[in-house]
Design a protein around this motif. Structure first.
Motif, PDB file in Angstrom:
ATOM      1  N   ARG A  98       0.835  -1.219   0.000  1.00 16.32           N
ATOM      2  CA  ARG A  98       0.000   0.000   0.000  1.00 16.32           C
ATOM      3  C   ARG A  98       0.867   1.265   0.000  1.00 16.32           C
ATOM      4  O   ARG A  98       0.560   2.241  -0.662  1.00 16.32           O
ATOM      5  CB  ARG A  98      -0.941  -0.010   1.207  1.00 16.32           C
ATOM      6  CG  ARG A  98      -2.145  -0.902   0.957  1.00 16.32           C
ATOM      7  CD  ARG A  98      -3.223  -0.650   1.989  1.00 16.32           C
ATOM      8  NE  ARG A  98      -3.015  -1.487   3.157  1.00 16.32           N
ATOM      9  CZ  ARG A  98      -3.525  -2.708   3.291  1.00 16.32           C
ATOM     10  NH1 ARG A  98      -4.294  -3.215   2.353  1.00 16.32           N
ATOM     11  NH2 ARG A  98      -3.284  -3.407   4.368  1.00 16.32           N
ATOM     12  N   ARG A  99       1.960   1.215   0.770  1.00 18.52           N
ATOM     13  CA  ARG A  99       2.830   2.391   0.779  1.00 18.52           C
ATOM     14  C   ARG A  99       3.498   2.567  -0.592  1.00 18.52           C
ATOM     15  O   ARG A  99       3.736   3.700  -1.035  1.00 18.52           O
ATOM     16  CB  ARG A  99       3.876   2.271   1.895  1.00 18.52           C
ATOM     17  CG  ARG A  99       4.681   3.548   2.074  1.00 18.52           C
ATOM     18  CD  ARG A  99       5.568   3.487   3.296  1.00 18.52           C
ATOM     19  NE  ARG A  99       6.563   2.430   3.196  1.00 18.52           N
ATOM     20  CZ  ARG A  99       7.343   2.046   4.200  1.00 18.52           C
ATOM     21  NH1 ARG A  99       7.258   2.630   5.389  1.00 18.52           N
ATOM     22  NH2 ARG A  99       8.231   1.091   4.042  1.00 18.52           N
ATOM     23  N   PHE A 100       3.780   1.456  -1.255  1.00 15.47           N
ATOM     24  CA  PHE A 100       4.364   1.517  -2.603  1.00 15.47           C
ATOM     25  C   PHE A 100       3.400   2.230  -3.550  1.00 15.47           C
ATOM     26  O   PHE A 100       3.806   3.041  -4.384  1.00 15.47           O
ATOM     27  CB  PHE A 100       4.652   0.090  -3.079  1.00 15.47           C
ATOM     28  CG  PHE A 100       5.584  -0.010  -4.253  1.00 15.47           C
ATOM     29  CD1 PHE A 100       6.908   0.395  -4.156  1.00 15.47           C
ATOM     30  CD2 PHE A 100       5.151  -0.541  -5.465  1.00 15.47           C
ATOM     31  CE1 PHE A 100       7.774   0.286  -5.235  1.00 15.47           C
ATOM     32  CE2 PHE A 100       6.012  -0.653  -6.557  1.00 15.47           C
ATOM     33  CZ  PHE A 100       7.325  -0.237  -6.434  1.00 15.47           C
ATOM     34  N   GLN A 101       2.121   1.928  -3.381  1.00 16.51           N
ATOM     35  CA  GLN A 101       1.105   2.612  -4.210  1.00 16.51           C
ATOM     36  C   GLN A 101       1.087   4.107  -3.905  1.00 16.51           C
ATOM     37  O   GLN A 101       1.014   4.941  -4.810  1.00 16.51           O
ATOM     38  CB  GLN A 101      -0.281   2.029  -3.946  1.00 16.51           C
ATOM     39  CG  GLN A 101      -0.467   0.626  -4.485  1.00 16.51           C
ATOM     40  CD  GLN A 101      -1.886   0.122  -4.289  1.00 16.51           C
ATOM     41  OE1 GLN A 101      -2.550   0.471  -3.315  1.00 16.51           O
ATOM     42  NE2 GLN A 101      -2.342  -0.710  -5.197  1.00 16.51           N
ATOM     43  N   ALA A 102       1.136   4.432  -2.614  1.00 16.10           N
ATOM     44  CA  ALA A 102       1.082   5.851  -2.224  1.00 16.10           C
ATOM     45  C   ALA A 102       2.318   6.595  -2.744  1.00 16.10           C
ATOM     46  O   ALA A 102       2.217   7.726  -3.241  1.00 16.10           O
ATOM     47  CB  ALA A 102       0.994   5.971  -0.698  1.00 16.10           C
ATOM     48  N   THR A 197       8.127  15.476  -1.089  1.00 11.54           N
ATOM     49  CA  THR A 197       8.030  14.027  -1.287  1.00 11.54           C
ATOM     50  C   THR A 197       8.466  13.225  -0.058  1.00 11.54           C
ATOM     51  O   THR A 197       8.700  12.019  -0.156  1.00 11.54           O
ATOM     52  CB  THR A 197       8.904  13.607  -2.482  1.00 11.54           C
ATOM     53  OG1 THR A 197      10.257  14.029  -2.216  1.00 11.54           O
ATOM     54  CG2 THR A 197       8.430  14.236  -3.775  1.00 11.54           C
ATOM     55  N   GLY A 198       8.591  13.900   1.098  1.00 12.83           N
ATOM     56  CA  GLY A 198       9.128  13.234   2.295  1.00 12.83           C
ATOM     57  C   GLY A 198       8.391  11.984   2.730  1.00 12.83           C
ATOM     58  O   GLY A 198       8.990  11.074   3.301  1.00 12.83           O
ATOM     59  N   ALA A 199       7.086  11.927   2.468  1.00 13.52           N
ATOM     60  CA  ALA A 199       6.315  10.756   2.906  1.00 13.52           C
ATOM     61  C   ALA A 199       6.368   9.623   1.879  1.00 13.52           C
ATOM     62  O   ALA A 199       5.850   8.539   2.125  1.00 13.52           O
ATOM     63  CB  ALA A 199       4.865  11.159   3.171  1.00 13.52           C
ATOM     64  N   ALA A 200       6.977   9.884   0.736  1.00 13.83           N
ATOM     65  CA  ALA A 200       7.092   8.841  -0.300  1.00 13.83           C
ATOM     66  C   ALA A 200       8.450   8.174  -0.169  1.00 13.83           C
ATOM     67  O   ALA A 200       9.436   8.826   0.200  1.00 13.83           O
ATOM     68  CB  ALA A 200       6.943   9.470  -1.683  1.00 13.83           C
ATOM     69  N   LYS A 201       8.499   6.894  -0.488  1.00 16.42           N
ATOM     70  CA  LYS A 201       9.787   6.208  -0.434  1.00 16.42           C
ATOM     71  C   LYS A 201      10.385   6.307  -1.841  1.00 16.42           C
ATOM     72  O   LYS A 201      10.236   5.409  -2.673  1.00 16.42           O
ATOM     73  CB  LYS A 201       9.574   4.752   0.010  1.00 16.42           C
ATOM     74  CG  LYS A 201      10.705   4.238   0.875  1.00 16.42           C
ATOM     75  CD  LYS A 201      10.262   3.037   1.657  1.00 16.42           C
ATOM     76  CE  LYS A 201      11.443   2.187   2.106  1.00 16.42           C
ATOM     77  NZ  LYS A 201      12.472   2.894   2.859  1.00 16.42           N
ATOM     78  N   THR A 202      11.015   7.438  -2.086  1.00 17.35           N
ATOM     79  CA  THR A 202      11.548   7.723  -3.408  1.00 17.35           C
ATOM     80  C   THR A 202      13.016   8.111  -3.298  1.00 17.35           C
ATOM     81  O   THR A 202      13.427   8.731  -2.299  1.00 17.35           O
ATOM     82  CB  THR A 202      10.714   8.832  -4.085  1.00 17.35           C
ATOM     83  OG1 THR A 202      11.187   9.022  -5.422  1.00 17.35           O
ATOM     84  CG2 THR A 202      10.752  10.161  -3.351  1.00 17.35           C
ATOM     85  N   THR A 257       3.543  14.313   9.571  1.00 22.05           N
ATOM     86  CA  THR A 257       3.217  15.655   9.091  1.00 22.05           C
ATOM     87  C   THR A 257       3.177  15.715   7.573  1.00 22.05           C
ATOM     88  O   THR A 257       2.895  16.757   6.998  1.00 22.05           O
ATOM     89  CB  THR A 257       4.305  16.638   9.557  1.00 22.05           C
ATOM     90  OG1 THR A 257       5.572  16.111   9.106  1.00 22.05           O
ATOM     91  CG2 THR A 257       4.325  16.784  11.068  1.00 22.05           C
ATOM     92  N   GLY A 258       3.531  14.609   6.918  1.00 23.56           N
ATOM     93  CA  GLY A 258       3.604  14.610   5.466  1.00 23.56           C
ATOM     94  C   GLY A 258       5.037  14.713   4.969  1.00 23.56           C
ATOM     95  O   GLY A 258       5.318  14.445   3.808  1.00 23.56           O
ATOM     96  N   SER A 259       5.959  15.105   5.870  1.00 26.71           N
ATOM     97  CA  SER A 259       7.351  15.192   5.410  1.00 26.71           C
ATOM     98  C   SER A 259       8.234  14.103   6.021  1.00 26.71           C
ATOM     99  O   SER A 259       9.446  14.124   5.853  1.00 26.71           O
ATOM    100  CB  SER A 259       7.931  16.587   5.630  1.00 26.71           C
ATOM    101  OG  SER A 259       7.738  17.004   6.945  1.00 26.71           O
ATOM    102  N   LEU A 260       7.631  13.164   6.749  1.00 27.53           N
ATOM    103  CA  LEU A 260       8.433  12.013   7.166  1.00 27.53           C
ATOM    104  C   LEU A 260       7.771  10.734   6.684  1.00 27.53           C
ATOM    105  O   LEU A 260       6.583  10.723   6.362  1.00 27.53           O
ATOM    106  CB  LEU A 260       8.665  11.979   8.680  1.00 27.53           C
ATOM    107  CG  LEU A 260       7.491  11.944   9.636  1.00 27.53           C
ATOM    108  CD1 LEU A 260       7.831  11.085  10.827  1.00 27.53           C
ATOM    109  CD2 LEU A 260       7.191  13.352  10.105  1.00 27.53           C
ATOM    110  N   LEU A 261       8.578   9.670   6.644  1.00 24.21           N
ATOM    111  CA  LEU A 261       8.054   8.420   6.102  1.00 24.21           C
ATOM    112  C   LEU A 261       7.148   7.738   7.127  1.00 24.21           C
ATOM    113  O   LEU A 261       7.544   7.583   8.285  1.00 24.21           O
ATOM    114  CB  LEU A 261       9.205   7.481   5.726  1.00 24.21           C
ATOM    115  CG  LEU A 261       8.732   6.317   4.855  1.00 24.21           C
ATOM    116  CD1 LEU A 261       8.601   6.748   3.407  1.00 24.21           C
ATOM    117  CD2 LEU A 261       9.655   5.132   4.961  1.00 24.21           C
ATOM    118  N   PRO A 262       5.937   7.335   6.725  1.00 19.91           N
ATOM    119  CA  PRO A 262       5.070   6.596   7.652  1.00 19.91           C
ATOM    120  C   PRO A 262       5.578   5.157   7.786  1.00 19.91           C
ATOM    121  O   PRO A 262       5.189   4.271   7.020  1.00 19.91           O
ATOM    122  CB  PRO A 262       3.690   6.667   6.992  1.00 19.91           C
ATOM    123  CG  PRO A 262       3.939   6.944   5.552  1.00 19.91           C
ATOM    124  CD  PRO A 262       5.310   7.556   5.410  1.00 19.91           C
ATOM    125  N   GLY A 263       6.476   4.951   8.723  1.00 25.83           N
ATOM    126  CA  GLY A 263       7.131   3.652   8.858  1.00 25.83           C
ATOM    127  C   GLY A 263       6.163   2.564   9.306  1.00 25.83           C
ATOM    128  O   GLY A 263       5.281   2.789  10.137  1.00 25.83           O
TER     129      GLY A 263
END
Ligand code: PLP
Ligand code: COI
Length: 372
Positions: A98-102, A197-202, A257-263
């Motif tokens: 799901r995180r990959f999709q996000a 893009t902080g919350a994305a794993k990019t 906050t949107g700028s860190l990764l939702p681990g």
């Protein structure tokens, strides 16, 4: 289910069992890869193509490949554990899917169906199951990723992508015995900004982190800690891990906050901590509070957590102006209890009451016909 059929091409020269066992004795992190990989192409119009399970190896890349220039790429990290009965299970792979999709959505990339993501991981694990370590604390780290394969120099979203899953045996990100980490607080550089893009794993987030991490090392520290970009006041996360602050029986982690990764480890520990009777919450935590609460003793422990590194104690903090110790500078009891509780669920030593472990292969799974 919309799982495309898997086409199989076996590795003509897989690593010998003897050499593989040598690697598995002390694999480190991200140094060794299994014999195969899964690839799935996406093209505009046709969508996702059938999956291919092929020998691990280089991917051809055009010099004008869009990813090389504009970084349209996302990745995940998840672990497969060998259970006491020999079966293989992944920790919460649906969450990674799901995180990959996000992440893909944020980077204007196609979203791979959750079941295809899991089927691809499963196919690779079954094929290369001999690579799943059996030593305590060791596991097979899966790295699914996707990148633009189209070429061109115009800045735009690509119309072709490749999804790949590779696998790497590991004994942990921080090798050896548990040693409290020393952290450097980045005040010059930031990792991510609101709306960014902080919350994305990019990949670009990690590129942006490298100077901060280099400064941490130059300061004699293990890892960099990031503050929010606007006020440079609120603690966000550490390197490739989320942070937790322990006040006696209460644990607090920086809110999303949107700028860190939702681990996923972060979310799991919030749940697990409550199951174990701790109070667990998400809140804003300032650098000032971190220092003050360390000085007056109300902050008893700090730890970092993530898939690759597990749960790791933080023992000391350094900034450009000052430095301090957290608690007595040694791994704290809450940190160690949570680390152990999570580890026991993953290894199968404790009951998986929340259904976090997903079986990837049964004990003695015969594998694919070509592999028998
Ligand atoms: N923060 C960053 C920047 C990361 O790269 C990771 C690792 O995946 C984490 C936090 C922890 O996330 P997870 O627990 O899902 O591995
Ligand atoms: C993970 O914990 O899976 C990570 O992504 C860490 C990695 C960037 C080394």
């Amino acid at each position: 289910m919309t799982v495309p059929a898997i086409e199989f091409k076996p590795a003509s020269r897989p690593l010998s069992a003897e050499r593989r066992e040598e690697v598995l004795t002390s694999p480190g992190f991200g140094h060794h890869f299994t014999d195969h990989m899964v690839t799935i192409t996406w093209t505009e119009g046709a969508g996702w193509h059938p999956a291919r399970l092929v020998p691990y190896g280089p991917l051809p890349i055009d010099p004008a490949n869009l990813t090389l220039h504009y970084a349209q790429t996302v990745f995940e990290g998840l672990k497969v554990h060998r259970r006491p009965d020999g079966g293989l299970a992944a920790f919460r792979p649906e969450e990674n899917a799901r995180r990959f999709q996000a992440s893909a959505h944020r980077m204007a990339m196609p979203e791979l169906p959750v079941e295809t993501f899991i089927a691809a991981c499963e196919a690779l694990v079954r094929q290369d199951r001999a690579w799943v370590p059996s030593r305590p604390g060791h596991s097979l780290y899966l790295r699914p990723f996707m990148f633009a394969t189209e070429s061109g120099l115009g800045v735009r979203a690509a119309r072709e992508f490749l999804f790949v899953v590779i696998a790497s045996p590991t004994d942990g990100y921080f090798a050896g015995e548990i040693r409290p980490l020393s952290v450097w607080v980045a005040e010059e550089y930031v990792r991510a900004v609101p709306g960014g893009t902080g919350a994305a794993k990019t990949g670009a987030n990690y590129a942006a982190s490298l100077m901060g991490q280099a400064q941490a090392v130059a300061q004699g520290c293990d890892q960099v800690v990031w503050l929010d970009a606007l006020e440079r006041r609120w603690v966000e996360e550490m390197g490739a891990m989320n942070l937790f602050f322990v006040h006696g029986e209460r644990i607090v982690t920086p809110e999303l906050t949107g700028s860190l990764l939702p681990g996923i480890t972060r979310a799991s520990l919030l749940t697990l901590a409550r199951d174990l009777g701790y109070e667990a919450e998400e809140a804003r935590i300032s650098l000032h509070d971190w220092r003050r609460d360390s000085a007056d003793g109300s902050l008893t422990e700090v730890f970092a957590c993530g898939t690759a590194a597990g749960v790791a104690p933080v023992g000391s903090v350094k900034t450009a102006l000052t430095q301090w110790t957290v608690g007595d500078g040694r791994p704290g009891k809450v940190t160690m209890r949570l680390r152990e509780a999570l580890g026991e669920i993953q290894s199968g030593a404790a009951a998986d009451t929340r259904g976090w472990m997903r079986e990837m292969a049964k004990a003695g799974h015969p594998g694919r016909p070509a592999d028998r």
